[in-house]
Design an enzyme around this catalytic site. Structure first.
Site, mmCIF file in Angstrom:
data_model
loop_
_atom_site.group_PDB
_atom_site.id
_atom_site.type_symbol
_atom_site.label_atom_id
_atom_site.label_comp_id
_atom_site.label_asym_id
_atom_site.label_seq_id
_atom_site.Cartn_x
_atom_site.Cartn_y
_atom_site.Cartn_z
ATOM 1 N N HIS A 111 0.840 -1.198 0.000
ATOM 2 C CA HIS A 111 0.000 0.000 0.000
ATOM 3 C C HIS A 111 0.883 1.260 0.000
ATOM 4 C CE1 HIS A 111 1.048 -0.678 4.196
ATOM 5 N NE2 HIS A 111 0.871 0.622 4.377
ATOM 6 N N SER A 127 19.892 -7.021 1.233
ATOM 7 C CA SER A 127 19.569 -6.138 2.359
ATOM 8 C C SER A 127 19.201 -4.731 1.894
ATOM 9 C CB SER A 127 20.741 -6.083 3.336
ATOM 10 O OG SER A 127 21.883 -5.584 2.696
ATOM 11 N N ALA A 164 21.102 -5.512 -3.324
ATOM 12 C CA ALA A 164 20.980 -4.741 -2.084
ATOM 13 C C ALA A 164 20.765 -3.265 -2.386
ATOM 14 C CB ALA A 164 22.231 -4.928 -1.231
#
Length: 101
Positions: A21, A48, A66
């Site tokens: 959302h 990450s 990442a």
């Protein structure tokens, strides 16, 4: 809030944010959220500090680098890099990823 689907054998590194959302800052009279979906396939690796935004589909065997911000469609068997510009690199299991980059 709406729908997030994560396939089998998917690996998610630390500090990953998956959002289905957004805030509806343009329309204050109706709901304050814009709902969507996130679908993550099987055998996906998400590095990450990645942010996955609503209405995103990540195909099977994809690798998300990442620090990337992902929105839209990431095809299966690709490496997705988002460092100021999107870059999608197709690869196959017959070649090591180090030979493709």
């Amino acid at each position: 809030m709406n729908k997030i689907s994560i396939g089998r054998n998917t690996k998610i590194a630390p500090n990953v944010c998956i959002n289905d959302h957004d805030h509806n800052y343009k329309n204050t009279t109706d709901g304050h959220l814009i709902m969507g979906e996130v679908i993550i396939g099987e055998n996906v690796w998400i590095g990450s500090n990645v942010v996955v935004l609503r209405d995103t589909v990540i195909g099977d065997n994809a690798v998300i680098a990442a620090g990337s911000v992902v929105k839209g469609n990431v095809p299966a068997n690709t490496l997705f890099l988002n460092k100021r510009e999107n870059k999608i690199i197709h690869y196959s299991h017959s070649k090591p990823l180090s030979e493709v980059i």
